[in-house]
Design a protein around this motif. Structure first.
Motif, short mmCIF file in Angstrom:
data_model
loop_
_atom_site.label_atom_id
_atom_site.label_comp_id
_atom_site.label_asym_id
_atom_site.label_seq_id
_atom_site.Cartn_x
_atom_site.Cartn_y
_atom_site.Cartn_z
N LYS A 1 -10.38 -16.78 0.62
CA LYS A 1 -9.57 -16.05 1.93
C LYS A 1 -8.49 -16.11 1.72
N PHE A 2 -7.43 -15.05 2.01
CA PHE A 2 -5.94 -15.99 1.93
C PHE A 2 -5.11 -15.43 3.26
N LYS A 3 -4.09 -16.34 3.54
CA LYS A 3 -3.69 -16.03 4.54
C LYS A 3 -1.65 -16.45 4.32
N LYS A 4 -1.85 -15.43 4.87
CA LYS A 4 0.27 -14.47 4.87
C LYS A 4 0.38 -15.12 6.94
N SER B 1 -5.95 -8.26 -7.12
CA SER B 1 -6.36 -7.82 -5.19
C SER B 1 -4.99 -9.74 -5.55
N ILE B 2 -5.69 -10.45 -5.96
CA ILE B 2 -6.01 -11.61 -6.52
C ILE B 2 -3.96 -11.72 -6.50
N LYS B 3 -4.06 -11.44 -7.47
CA LYS B 3 -2.86 -11.74 -8.05
C LYS B 3 -1.53 -10.33 -7.06
N THR B 4 -2.01 -9.75 -6.39
CA THR B 4 -1.70 -8.70 -5.36
C THR B 4 -0.82 -9.72 -4.37
N MET B 5 -1.65 -9.54 -3.35
CA MET B 5 -1.69 -10.87 -2.53
C MET B 5 -0.92 -12.40 -2.68
N THR C 1 1.64 -3.29 -4.40
CA THR C 1 2.19 -4.60 -4.33
C THR C 1 2.96 -4.14 -3.27
N GLU C 2 3.51 -3.14 -3.61
CA GLU C 2 4.50 -1.95 -2.49
C GLU C 2 4.08 -1.81 -1.30
N THR D 1 -1.43 -13.17 8.89
CA THR D 1 -2.19 -12.13 8.81
C THR D 1 -2.89 -12.29 8.06
N TYR D 2 -4.61 -12.06 7.70
CA TYR D 2 -5.49 -12.32 6.54
C TYR D 2 -5.74 -11.37 4.94
N GLY D 3 -6.46 -11.96 4.75
CA GLY D 3 -6.96 -11.36 3.35
C GLY D 3 -7.55 -11.58 2.61
#
Length: 164
Positions: free
Chosen positions: A159-162, A133-137, A104-105, A122-124
């Motif tokens: 897919k994740f988006k930020k 990884s899901i929880k962290t993102m 997370t940091e 950005t994406y993950g």
């Protein structure tokens, strides 16, 4: 990337730091299994890791070191490293360093860096069974867009988006 309270990020990689990363995070069956559990292309030899981390062009990478202990605990990347995706983030923390908030940091430091570089999003991407990884993102504000339709090693890609 700027250092955090507990971590520094090394972009200039000496062979000494690469050896330390391998020893601390990949060496041994349990470590190697952990580091390769959720990647499409497993890294099973140090030469593969060295070549990947030192690759210049489509992505940038940093080795993560703890300040106080001065040890390499993993790496973080941004760019085109996951098949078919660019502007992606990625992070991999060694087994004995998990569940301590380092991912997370690290991800928050990377997001700050990307925003300062002018990125607006950005994406993950990760496997659906990569719960850590899901929880962290999600903790860092990424929105889960669901399955992409791609499958690696029998696992669906998410897919994740930020927005930055």
């Amino acid at each position: 990337m700027e250092e955090t309270e507990r971590l520094i990020f090394i972009s200039e990689k000496s062979q000494e730091i690469l050896d330390e990363l391998w020893k601390n995070c990949f060496e041994g069956e349990e470590n190697n299994r952990h580091m390769n559990a959720f990647v499409p292309f497993p890294v099973t030899q140090q030469q593969q890791l060295d070549e990947f981390i030192n690759y210049e062009g489509k992505f940038k990478s940093w080795i993560i070191k703890r300040k106080k202990e001065n040890d390499a605990i993993g790496f973080v990347i941004h760019g085109h490293f996951f098949p078919g995706h660019n502007n992606d983030i990625g992070f991999n923390i060694g087994l004995k360093y998990t569940k301590k908030g380092y991912a997370t940091e690290t991800l928050n430091a990377l997001l700050k860096y990307l925003k300062e570089k002018g990125y607006t999003e950005t994406y993950g991407h990760c496997y659906q069974n990569n719960i850590a990884s899901i929880k962290t993102m999600e903790k860092c504000g990424f929105i889960n867009s669901g399955k992409t339709g791609k499958i690696y090693n029998g696992n669906y890609e998410l897919k994740f988006k930020k927005t930055l």
